[in-house]
Design an enzyme around this catalytic site. Structure first.
Site, mmCIF file in Angstrom:
data_model
loop_
_atom_site.group_PDB
_atom_site.id
_atom_site.type_symbol
_atom_site.label_atom_id
_atom_site.label_comp_id
_atom_site.label_asym_id
_atom_site.label_seq_id
_atom_site.Cartn_x
_atom_site.Cartn_y
_atom_site.Cartn_z
ATOM 1 N N ARG A 71 0.870 -1.175 0.000
ATOM 2 C CA ARG A 71 0.000 0.000 0.000
ATOM 3 C C ARG A 71 0.910 1.229 0.000
ATOM 4 O O ARG A 71 1.715 1.406 0.913
ATOM 5 C CB ARG A 71 -0.852 -0.009 1.272
ATOM 6 C CG ARG A 71 -1.735 1.190 1.372
ATOM 7 C CD ARG A 71 -2.390 1.257 2.724
ATOM 8 N NE ARG A 71 -3.379 2.305 2.732
ATOM 9 C CZ ARG A 71 -3.954 2.762 3.830
ATOM 10 N NH1 ARG A 71 -3.658 2.237 4.994
ATOM 11 N NH2 ARG A 71 -4.840 3.716 3.757
ATOM 12 N N ASP A 128 -3.003 4.720 -2.723
ATOM 13 C CA ASP A 128 -4.203 5.229 -2.044
ATOM 14 C C ASP A 128 -4.893 6.344 -2.823
ATOM 15 O O ASP A 128 -6.065 6.616 -2.638
ATOM 16 C CB ASP A 128 -3.767 5.804 -0.689
ATOM 17 C CG ASP A 128 -4.425 5.078 0.444
ATOM 18 O OD1 ASP A 128 -4.927 3.966 0.216
ATOM 19 O OD2 ASP A 128 -4.450 5.645 1.554
ATOM 20 N N GLY A 190 -13.141 6.032 9.798
ATOM 21 C CA GLY A 190 -12.371 5.345 10.831
ATOM 22 C C GLY A 190 -11.667 6.441 11.602
ATOM 23 O O GLY A 190 -12.169 7.559 11.698
HETATM 24 P P1 AMP Z 1 -10.207 2.410 11.770
HETATM 25 O O1 AMP Z 1 -9.264 3.569 11.620
HETATM 26 O O2 AMP Z 1 -11.014 2.133 10.542
HETATM 27 O O3 AMP Z 1 -9.553 1.170 12.318
HETATM 28 O O4 AMP Z 1 -11.288 2.855 12.888
HETATM 29 C C1 AMP Z 1 -10.912 3.038 14.230
HETATM 30 C C2 AMP Z 1 -12.011 3.767 14.961
HETATM 31 O O5 AMP Z 1 -13.247 3.050 14.845
HETATM 32 C C3 AMP Z 1 -11.800 3.873 16.454
HETATM 33 O O6 AMP Z 1 -10.987 4.976 16.797
HETATM 34 C C4 AMP Z 1 -13.212 4.064 16.971
HETATM 35 O O7 AMP Z 1 -13.540 5.436 16.975
HETATM 36 C C5 AMP Z 1 -14.078 3.356 15.946
HETATM 37 N N1 AMP Z 1 -14.647 2.110 16.474
HETATM 38 C C6 AMP Z 1 -14.113 0.892 16.478
HETATM 39 N N2 AMP Z 1 -14.948 0.003 17.063
HETATM 40 C C7 AMP Z 1 -16.041 0.690 17.439
HETATM 41 C C8 AMP Z 1 -17.274 0.363 18.101
HETATM 42 N N3 AMP Z 1 -17.543 -0.870 18.504
HETATM 43 N N4 AMP Z 1 -18.160 1.353 18.305
HETATM 44 C C9 AMP Z 1 -17.905 2.619 17.906
HETATM 45 N N5 AMP Z 1 -16.779 2.990 17.278
HETATM 46 C C10 AMP Z 1 -15.858 2.047 17.052
#
Ligand code: AMP
Length: 376
Positions: A71, A128, A190
């Site tokens: 990536r 990306d 995210g």
């Molecule tokens: P990512 O960067 O896609 O891995 O997303 C990470 C973010 O997803 C975390 O900082 C959280 O804010 C959110 N997240 C992960 N699991 C949950 C959950 N069960 N409920 C709400 N937000 C979540």
């Protein structure tokens, strides 16, 4: 694997620090190692030892690895699709370092180490930014002197392209339409977050810009702000431009508002009546709504809105509040179907919603593997 199953997955964090963390997962289970990983080369060697191990390994010897997909965050204007990495390509990735000074050097190290450890394997770069190369000039230019584009390549590039492309392909399949006839708004939220308008399968606009700082509010990044704020802060405080850059990237976003950047913590705090957490949540949702509105007009007609990534897949509060109140625009969420966390494609719209709403778990690794496989 031919059936696209995952033999092993893993993660190495804090390379070069004293407390490195190495996670290794196979169908047999998960292992965690905390021995120091002084360099990327050491890290990849550890990975090779694990995947070829007699007990926990998944292949017999490393020569079974025929290709490696990387990536690469910034492909600039050069890379419009994945490509096999040769010296020319590596040179071009190096030339793009000024556009992504935090990410591209790490990507280059990864490529060089992989070339050293797997000299016979084909190395493939998946960028990306590539999916967004179809954004037209009216959407990718900033209204600053045009020579800044010609001299310094200042323009919108967009990021998370591999994820937006992957969920778009999945969405078209779910809708039973060719991607080339499908209009989508993909909401990748995210810790980093971006929203993309996809017309007939092509990205026509996206919320991140020259860098991943622009757009919706993120965990620690501010997203859109008045561009005069940095100048104002240099005049009003003792911060210099580097301090401000750090502030906007690492200490802003929902974290800057309420001190937390994980939505699980934010919801827990809201439930206890924390006003700052509530404000951060409301601001976050409001900004996403504004982008969905803007992109609906840019597209003219929208088949579906897709939620993906950590918050998009897991946070029913965010999804519900983003979609509620939009019935007049053909967006009708089914709040019961929306409840919960989803690890597979799930429809969350009411049966008569003109615009369909789906949660589609992203899978950038699978997309990178698929693109790599295509090139070999
Ligand atoms: P990512 O960067 O896609 O891995 O997303 C990470 C973010 O997803 C975390 O900082 C959280 O804010 C959110 N997240 C992960 N699991 C949950 C959950 N069960 N409920 C709400 N937000 C979540």
């Amino acid at each position: 694997m031919d059936d696209k199953s995952v033999l092993a997955s893993g993660l190495i964090e804090k390379i070069g620090e004293t407390t490195s963390k190495h996670i290794y997962k196979t169908q047999a289970g998960k292992q965690e190692f905390n021995n120091p990983v002084p360099s990327h080369e050491d890290g990849l060697k550890q990975v090779v030892n694990l995947i070829t191990d007699k007990v926990v390994g998944v292949i017999k010897e490393k020569s079974e690895i025929k290709a490696i997909g990387h990536r690469v965050v910034h492909g600039g204007e050069v890379f419009k699709k994945p490509c096999i990495i040769d010296n020319e390509v590596l040179k071009a990735v190096i030339e793009n370092v000024p556009l992504a000074p935090l990410h591209n050097p790490a990507n280059i190290t990864g490529i060089e180490v992989a070339q050293k450890i797997f000299p016979a394997a084909i190395q493939v770069g998946v960028f990306d930014t590539a999916f967004h190369h179809t954004i037209p000039p009216r959407a990718f230019h900033y209204a600053v002197p045009l020579e800044l584009y010609h001299k310094h390549k200042v323009r919108r590039y967009g990021f998370h392209g591999t994820s937006h492309h992957y969920v778009a392909l999945q969405a078209a399949e779910t809708l039973g339409k060719p991607l080339t006839e499908t209009n989508l708004i993909t909401v990748h939220i995210g810790n980093g977050a971006s929203i993309t308008a996809i017309k007939n399968g092509q990205s026509i606009d996206t919320s991140m810009g020259l860098t991943p700082l622009e757009g919706v509010i993120m965990g620690t990044r501010c997203g859109d702000i008045d561009p005069a704020i940095p100048h104002f802060l240099t005049a009003q405080t003792d911060m210099d431009i580097d301090d401000i850059n750090d502030l906007l990237n690492k200490k802003s976003g929902v974290k800057g508002i309420c001190g937390m950047n994980d939505f699980r913590d934010i919801h827990a705090a809201r439930e206890k009546g924390d006003q700052k957490a509530q404000l951060a949540f409301e601001m976050y949702v409001y900004r996403i709504k504004k982008y969905i509105g803007a992109y609906s007009f840019a597209l003219g007609q929208v088949d579906a809105i897709i939620f993906t990534a950590g918050i998009g897949e897991n946070d029913d509060d965010v999804r519900r509040e983003v979609c509620l109140g939009l019935d007049n625009f053909g967006i009708k969420i089914d709040v019961e179907k929306n409840e919960g966390r989803f690890s597979k494609i799930t429809a969350i719209h009411q049966h008569d919603s003109e615009v369909k709403l789906f949660i589609i778990p992203t899978n950038e690794e699978l997309m990178i593997a698929t693109e790599t496989n295509k090139l070999i």
